[in-house]
Design a protein around this motif. Structure first.
Motif, short mmCIF file in Angstrom:
data_model
loop_
_atom_site.label_atom_id
_atom_site.label_comp_id
_atom_site.label_asym_id
_atom_site.label_seq_id
_atom_site.Cartn_x
_atom_site.Cartn_y
_atom_site.Cartn_z
N GLY A 122 54.54 34.62 50.57
CA GLY A 122 54.29 35.15 49.24
C GLY A 122 53.33 36.31 49.38
O GLY A 122 53.60 37.27 50.08
N GLU A 123 52.18 36.13 48.73
CA GLU A 123 51.23 37.24 48.72
C GLU A 123 50.43 37.27 50.02
O GLU A 123 50.00 36.24 50.51
CB GLU A 123 50.27 37.04 47.55
CG GLU A 123 50.97 36.94 46.21
CD GLU A 123 50.07 36.35 45.11
OE1 GLU A 123 48.87 36.67 45.08
OE2 GLU A 123 50.57 35.57 44.32
N ASN A 124 50.25 38.46 50.58
CA ASN A 124 49.34 38.65 51.72
C ASN A 124 47.98 39.06 51.15
O ASN A 124 47.85 40.13 50.55
CB ASN A 124 49.85 39.78 52.62
CG ASN A 124 51.00 39.34 53.52
OD1 ASN A 124 50.86 38.46 54.35
ND2 ASN A 124 52.15 39.96 53.34
N HIS A 125 46.99 38.21 51.30
CA HIS A 125 45.64 38.52 50.79
C HIS A 125 44.63 38.30 51.91
O HIS A 125 44.87 37.52 52.82
CB HIS A 125 45.26 37.56 49.66
CG HIS A 125 45.94 37.83 48.37
ND1 HIS A 125 45.67 38.94 47.60
CD2 HIS A 125 46.87 37.13 47.69
CE1 HIS A 125 46.40 38.90 46.51
NE2 HIS A 125 47.14 37.82 46.53
N VAL A 182 31.17 29.07 40.02
CA VAL A 182 31.36 28.81 41.45
C VAL A 182 30.72 29.95 42.25
O VAL A 182 30.99 31.12 41.99
CB VAL A 182 32.87 28.70 41.79
CG1 VAL A 182 33.09 28.61 43.30
CG2 VAL A 182 33.50 27.51 41.07
N THR A 183 29.86 29.57 43.20
CA THR A 183 29.21 30.60 44.02
C THR A 183 29.98 30.78 45.33
O THR A 183 30.67 29.87 45.79
CB THR A 183 27.75 30.24 44.35
OG1 THR A 183 27.76 28.99 45.04
CG2 THR A 183 26.92 30.12 43.08
N LEU A 192 41.44 35.65 48.44
CA LEU A 192 41.90 34.30 48.07
C LEU A 192 40.77 33.55 47.35
O LEU A 192 40.99 32.90 46.32
CB LEU A 192 42.33 33.51 49.30
CG LEU A 192 43.57 33.99 50.05
CD1 LEU A 192 43.77 33.19 51.33
CD2 LEU A 192 44.82 33.90 49.17
N ALA A 193 39.55 33.67 47.93
CA ALA A 193 38.40 32.97 47.34
C ALA A 193 38.13 33.49 45.92
O ALA A 193 37.82 32.71 45.01
CB ALA A 193 37.18 33.15 48.24
N GLU A 194 38.27 34.80 45.74
CA GLU A 194 38.05 35.38 44.39
C GLU A 194 39.09 34.85 43.40
O GLU A 194 38.76 34.54 42.25
CB GLU A 194 38.13 36.91 44.44
CG GLU A 194 36.93 37.59 45.08
CD GLU A 194 35.66 37.52 44.22
OE1 GLU A 194 35.67 36.88 43.16
OE2 GLU A 194 34.64 38.10 44.65
N ILE A 195 40.33 34.75 43.86
CA ILE A 195 41.39 34.24 42.96
C ILE A 195 41.07 32.80 42.58
O ILE A 195 41.16 32.41 41.41
CB ILE A 195 42.78 34.33 43.65
CG1 ILE A 195 43.19 35.79 43.87
CG2 ILE A 195 43.84 33.60 42.83
CD1 ILE A 195 44.41 35.97 44.77
#
Ligand code: NAD
Length: 336
Positions: free
Chosen positions: A241-244, A261-262, A249-252
């Motif tokens: 699927g998406e290449n991140h 969430v920190t 990924l953590a931001e999403i």
């Protein structure tokens, strides 16, 4: 009546979503699995007259013969299915991930199976500098887990014939909720930590990791069942699927779980960066993933909230390495 499909490893993470889907679409399904991660995965499908479960080991050739009788298609998922679990006991891993493979293919041919769909892995490429890794690029697997996947691909290719259609998928890392849950794959780890600890440690962060929603993975297997034989025979497809980057990924995930969430970036000794192209499967078969990473995180949050994944930080069933440590399996076939 549609075909009879043998799903090896059908009680695993991907299998636990694939098997109910096959049943819903009218296939007869036989699952061959050792149920390493528990019996519950297929609970929702039990009682369906089109489901048959065979508890046993793919290394047991007599059992394979019995399990394959009357099957039209094999979807081969059974595996020690990540690097850490494999490295815990390499001798065991080799017997399951490599040695059992050719006998399985031979018995499938012998049983008159017409189509064999193999779950390889995008990790067979190793790490490449090019932006989009395509199927024709050389395989440079970095671990035994990946090396044996590549070797199995080569074995399978030798058995391709007009009567025996073979196809290999090289999936990205899977994410999202399924009845047998894995919480040891990157998006699921991030979501679990974000939800339960309100904190994510991002290891490195700039490495790219291709991911695929588990429901899209299931769609890809369904497509391999129905695609005309002459379109897929002997082919290999990346499925991503998406290449991140891990940081993205953590931001999403944080965007889904909550702004409280920190995030902390932690140095990593695993800076490997992967990015695969899934243009071939789109161009040749029209397959495009339709779910996002955010969808996968949403699905997990919903499952946590409904109490579907109790003890998500500690229960060994969600973490292949922990479960394999508990089981301490031997490199000889387990009697059925
Ligand atoms: N999950 C991912 O991110 C991912 C990515 C790329 C490829 N894959 C491949 O997809 C397949 C399925 O992955 P998954 O995440 O569902 O794995 P999983 O570990 O959840 O499931 C594997 C299943 O195989 C069974 N099994 C293991 N050894 C067996 C044996 N000797 N005999 C019978 N059954 C046995 C286990 O009990 C388990 O139910 C694997 O081949 C894996 O390598 C997975």
């Amino acid at each position: 009546m549609k075909e009879t499909v043998l799903v090896t490893g059908g009680a695993g993470y991907v299998g636990s979503l694939l098997v109910p889907r096959l049943l819903r679409e009218g296939y007869r399904v036989r699952v061959l699995d050792m149920y390493l991660y528990g019996d519950e995965a297929l609970e929702g499908a039990r009682g369906n007259p089109n489901l048959e479960e065979v508890r046993g080991d793919i290394r047991d050739r007599d059992l394979l013969r019995r399990a394959l009788a009357g099957c039209d298609v094999v979807i081969h998922l059974a595996c020690i299915s990540n690097d850490p679990s494999f490295e815990l006991n390499p001798a065991l891993g080799k017997t399951i991930n490599l040695d059992a493979f050719e006998p399985l293919v031979q018995e499938a041919v012998h049983a008159g199976v017409q189509r064999f769909i193999f779950a390889s892995s995008a990790s067979v490429y190793g790490v490449k500098d090019v932006e989009n890794v395509t199927e024709d690029m050389p395989l440079e697997p970095l671990t035994d887990y990946s090396k044996y996947k590549a070797m199995c691909e080569g074995i399978l290719a030798r058995y391709q014939s007009p009567d025996f259609t073979t196809v290999t998928l090289r999936p990205a890392t899977i994410c999202g909720y399924a009845p047998r849950q894995r919480l040891d794959v990157v998006v699921n780890i991030l979501t679990n930590h974000a939800y339960h600890h309100r904190k994510i440690n991002v290891f490195g962060g700039e490495q790219k990791r291709p991911n695929l929603h588990i429901a899209d993975m299931v769609d890809a297997y369904m497509l391999m069942l129905t695609a005309p034989a002459n379109r897929i025979a002997g082919k290999v497809y990346n499925v991503g699927g998406e290449n991140h980057t891990v940081h993205e990924l953590a931001e999403i995930v944080r965007g889904v779980v909550g702004d409280d969430v920190t995030m902390e970036t932690v140095p990593t000794d695993d800076p490997r960066s992967y990015h695969i192209s899934s243009a071939k499967i789109a161009a040749e078969l029209g397959f495009r993933p339709s779910r996002s990473i955010a969808d996968a995180a949403h699905g997990l949050v919903e499952a946590f909230e409904k109490g579907l994944l109790p003890n998500a930080m500690t229960d060994a069933r969600y973490f292949n390495i922990k479960r394999m440590q508990e089981l301490n399996l031997q490199p000889t076939a387990q009697a059925a």
